[in-house]
Design a protein around this motif. Structure first.
Motif, short mmCIF file in Angstrom:
data_model
loop_
_atom_site.label_atom_id
_atom_site.label_comp_id
_atom_site.label_asym_id
_atom_site.label_seq_id
_atom_site.Cartn_x
_atom_site.Cartn_y
_atom_site.Cartn_z
N SER A 254 10.15 -1.65 -9.71
CA SER A 254 11.45 -1.40 -9.09
C SER A 254 11.39 -1.65 -7.59
O SER A 254 12.32 -2.20 -7.00
CB SER A 254 11.90 0.04 -9.38
OG SER A 254 11.03 0.97 -8.76
N ARG A 255 10.29 -1.26 -6.96
CA ARG A 255 10.16 -1.50 -5.51
C ARG A 255 10.03 -2.99 -5.21
O ARG A 255 10.57 -3.48 -4.21
CB ARG A 255 8.94 -0.74 -4.98
CG ARG A 255 9.10 0.77 -5.08
CD ARG A 255 7.89 1.50 -4.52
NE ARG A 255 8.08 2.95 -4.59
CZ ARG A 255 7.78 3.78 -3.60
NH1 ARG A 255 7.32 3.30 -2.46
NH2 ARG A 255 7.97 5.06 -3.74
N ILE A 256 9.32 -3.70 -6.07
CA ILE A 256 9.19 -5.15 -5.88
C ILE A 256 10.54 -5.83 -6.09
O ILE A 256 10.91 -6.76 -5.35
CB ILE A 256 8.13 -5.70 -6.83
CG1 ILE A 256 6.74 -5.21 -6.42
CG2 ILE A 256 8.16 -7.23 -6.86
CD1 ILE A 256 5.64 -5.55 -7.40
N ASP A 257 11.32 -5.37 -7.06
CA ASP A 257 12.65 -5.93 -7.28
C ASP A 257 13.53 -5.71 -6.05
O ASP A 257 14.34 -6.58 -5.69
CB ASP A 257 13.30 -5.30 -8.51
CG ASP A 257 12.66 -5.78 -9.80
OD1 ASP A 257 12.01 -6.85 -9.76
OD2 ASP A 257 12.78 -5.09 -10.83
N LEU A 258 13.38 -4.56 -5.41
CA LEU A 258 14.16 -4.30 -4.20
C LEU A 258 13.78 -5.28 -3.09
O LEU A 258 14.66 -5.81 -2.39
CB LEU A 258 13.92 -2.85 -3.74
CG LEU A 258 14.63 -2.44 -2.45
CD1 LEU A 258 16.14 -2.57 -2.59
CD2 LEU A 258 14.24 -1.00 -2.07
N LEU A 259 12.49 -5.54 -2.92
CA LEU A 259 12.06 -6.52 -1.92
C LEU A 259 12.63 -7.90 -2.23
O LEU A 259 13.02 -8.65 -1.33
CB LEU A 259 10.53 -6.59 -1.89
CG LEU A 259 9.78 -5.41 -1.26
CD1 LEU A 259 8.28 -5.60 -1.41
CD2 LEU A 259 10.14 -5.26 0.21
N ARG A 260 12.71 -8.24 -3.52
CA ARG A 260 13.24 -9.55 -3.90
C ARG A 260 14.74 -9.62 -3.59
O ARG A 260 15.23 -10.63 -3.08
CB ARG A 260 12.97 -9.80 -5.38
CG ARG A 260 13.31 -11.21 -5.81
CD ARG A 260 13.10 -11.42 -7.30
NE ARG A 260 11.68 -11.32 -7.66
CZ ARG A 260 11.14 -10.34 -8.35
NH1 ARG A 260 11.91 -9.32 -8.76
NH2 ARG A 260 9.86 -10.32 -8.65
N ARG A 261 15.48 -8.56 -3.89
CA ARG A 261 16.91 -8.56 -3.62
C ARG A 261 17.21 -8.58 -2.12
O ARG A 261 18.21 -9.14 -1.68
CB ARG A 261 17.57 -7.32 -4.26
CG ARG A 261 17.58 -7.35 -5.78
CD ARG A 261 18.55 -6.31 -6.32
NE ARG A 261 18.18 -4.96 -5.90
CZ ARG A 261 17.37 -4.16 -6.58
NH1 ARG A 261 16.81 -4.59 -7.71
NH2 ARG A 261 17.10 -2.94 -6.14
N GLN A 262 16.33 -7.98 -1.32
CA GLN A 262 16.51 -7.98 0.13
C GLN A 262 16.14 -9.31 0.76
O GLN A 262 16.39 -9.52 1.94
CB GLN A 262 15.66 -6.88 0.76
CG GLN A 262 16.12 -5.47 0.41
CD GLN A 262 15.17 -4.41 0.93
OE1 GLN A 262 14.01 -4.71 1.26
NE2 GLN A 262 15.64 -3.18 1.00
N GLY A 263 15.53 -10.21 -0.02
CA GLY A 263 15.12 -11.50 0.53
C GLY A 263 13.80 -11.47 1.27
O GLY A 263 13.45 -12.42 1.97
N THR A 264 13.05 -10.38 1.11
CA THR A 264 11.74 -10.30 1.76
C THR A 264 10.71 -11.16 1.04
O THR A 264 9.87 -11.81 1.67
CB THR A 264 11.26 -8.84 1.80
OG1 THR A 264 12.24 -8.05 2.47
CG2 THR A 264 9.93 -8.73 2.54
N ILE A 265 10.77 -11.19 -0.28
CA ILE A 265 9.84 -12.00 -1.07
C ILE A 265 10.63 -12.84 -2.06
O ILE A 265 11.78 -12.52 -2.40
CB ILE A 265 8.81 -11.12 -1.83
CG1 ILE A 265 9.53 -10.21 -2.84
CG2 ILE A 265 7.97 -10.31 -0.86
CD1 ILE A 265 8.58 -9.43 -3.73
N ALA A 266 10.00 -13.92 -2.49
CA ALA A 266 10.61 -14.77 -3.51
C ALA A 266 10.08 -14.46 -4.90
O ALA A 266 10.78 -14.63 -5.89
CB ALA A 266 10.37 -16.25 -3.18
N SER A 267 8.84 -14.01 -4.95
CA SER A 267 8.22 -13.73 -6.24
C SER A 267 7.04 -12.79 -6.02
O SER A 267 6.64 -12.54 -4.88
CB SER A 267 7.75 -15.03 -6.90
OG SER A 267 7.16 -14.78 -8.16
N ALA A 268 6.52 -12.26 -7.12
CA ALA A 268 5.40 -11.33 -7.03
C ALA A 268 4.62 -11.37 -8.34
O ALA A 268 5.14 -11.78 -9.38
CB ALA A 268 5.87 -9.91 -6.73
N ASP A 269 3.39 -10.92 -8.25
CA ASP A 269 2.55 -10.83 -9.43
C ASP A 269 1.55 -9.71 -9.18
O ASP A 269 1.42 -9.20 -8.06
CB ASP A 269 1.83 -12.15 -9.69
CG ASP A 269 1.29 -12.25 -11.12
OD1 ASP A 269 1.50 -11.29 -11.88
OD2 ASP A 269 0.68 -13.28 -11.46
N GLY A 270 0.86 -9.31 -10.23
CA GLY A 270 -0.13 -8.26 -10.06
C GLY A 270 -0.14 -7.29 -11.20
O GLY A 270 0.39 -7.55 -12.30
#
Length: 374
Positions: A254-270
């Motif tokens: 959920s925190r990673i999704d928030l970063l994606r919606r804010q435009g901070t990141i384009a993608s993530a893995d882990g």
């Protein structure tokens, strides 16, 4: 890279050759001094290539280092030989030079080897290979200097008679400072400068530039391709690795999704993407229910098309087993077969997140803004 390595080897060779020519006042001696260095350099590179395969560019640069570092040994032996030759015969002078230089050579070799061999503990293969090649090169250079170089001097003895004694200007300057009443002040100032440098490094540290653009030659088409690919993907090709305290995978997602919606990141893995949450488990269950009976239907379709369908059954059953397998748990990463995956997803007691920003973060202010958002 090949061009740069060739240029640095040529420039290093010419520069050291000119210095040795000026120092010995003999063009023949300058070439003789270089024979042990060239033999040691080529031998070390050949040994490194045989053991490690194709060498990395950083290891190939060892040639220039060995040329400058290794020339000391034959030059010192040659200078000592010319000094001994003033009062001894040729063979006695060579033997005296060998005996006189073996202890200094040993001290220089051991201390320098300690520095080069320290590279062997590095986790970066390029550094380990560099330390090995440099160490082998120095050992070979000392061996050739003590064994081969004296034999080379024997037939050219009459061309390398003792030169007129000269006191280099550096020695004259050092002597003048030592005789001066200001010698303690000068020595203290130099020592203070060294201590100050240590203090500055301890306080501010030494910055490293990890910008990949500075590791590629200007105008390299690979750099343009990387920039174009990053633009097309809308994401940096280099992730930022974040270490977070192990917590609920759903919360991390959920925190990673928030970063994606804010435009901070384009993608993530882990780690949180290895262990599915409740929505993911529900999707898997629906998928299995909606595709129930797919194996027998596939076998029937293959048979209708004229294939020997039973030969496909083992592979299809393995695929069904993988689809129906239970979701992995974090604890299963401790199993031996998942060692490499565990190293990629866990560091000590923390989860490793691979965060891909919208673009590469090479400037300190860009990275500071990203860290703040994170």
């Amino acid at each position: 890279l090949k061009r740069d390595i060739r240029v640095e080897l040529i420039v290093s060779t010419i520069a050291v050759m000119l210095f040795v020519w000026w120092f010995t006042r003999s063009l023949l001696a300058a070439h003789l001094v270089f024979v042990p260095v060239i033999l040691a350099t080529l031998g070390a590179l050949a040994l490194g290539g045989a053991l490690f395969g194709p060498l990395t560019p950083i290891v190939a640069c060892a040639g220039a280092i060995l040329i400058a570092q290794g020339v000391d040994f034959p030059m010192h032996l040659f200078t000592r030989f010319r000094t001994e030759r003033a009062t001894r015969g040729r063979d006695d002078a060579l033997l005296a030079a060998q005996r006189g230089m073996i202890r200094p050579f040993t001290g220089i070799l051991v201390t320098t080897l300690a520095a080069f061999l320290a590279l062997l503990v590095s986790r970066f293969p390029g550094f380990r290979e560099l330390g090995f090649v440099l160490s082998c090169g120095l050992v070979l250079c000392v061996a050739v200097t003590l064994v081969v170089f004296p034999v080379m001097l024997m037939p050219v003895d009459r061309f390398v008679r003792p030169a007129t004694a000269r006191i280099p200007w550096v020695v004259r300057l050092a002597g003048a400072i030592f005789r001066s009443p200001w010698r303690r002040v000068v020595a203290a100032a130099i020592a203070l400068l060294g201590v100050t440098a240590w203090g500055v490094v301890a306080w501010k540290g030494v910055r490293m530039d990890l910008d990949v653009r500075n590791a590629i030659a200007p105008g390299d088409p690979g750099l343009a391709a990387l920039e174009r690919l990053e633009k097309d993907l809308g994401a940096s090709l280099t992730p930022v690795f974040a270490l977070v305290e192990a917590r609920n995978p759903d919360e991390l997602r959920s925190r990673i999704d928030l970063l994606r919606r804010q435009g901070t990141i384009a993608s993530a893995d882990g780690l949180p993407f290895l262990v599915p949450g409740a929505p993911g488990s529900d999707r898997v269950a629906r998928f299995l229910k909606e595709t129930e009976g797919w194996l027998e239907g596939t076998i029937a379709d293959l048979a209708a098309l004229g294939f020997r369908a039973d030969s496909f059954r083992p592979g299809l059953e393995e695929t069904r087993r993988l689809f129906a397998a239970p979701a992995p748990a974090v604890g299963e990463l401790e199993l031996p077969q998942f060692a490499s995956l565990r190293r990629a997803l866990l560091y000590e007691d923390r989860a490793v997140l691979y965060l891909f920003p919208m673009r590469s973060l090479w400037k300190p202010e860009e990275r500071a803004a990203f860290d703040g958002a994170l």
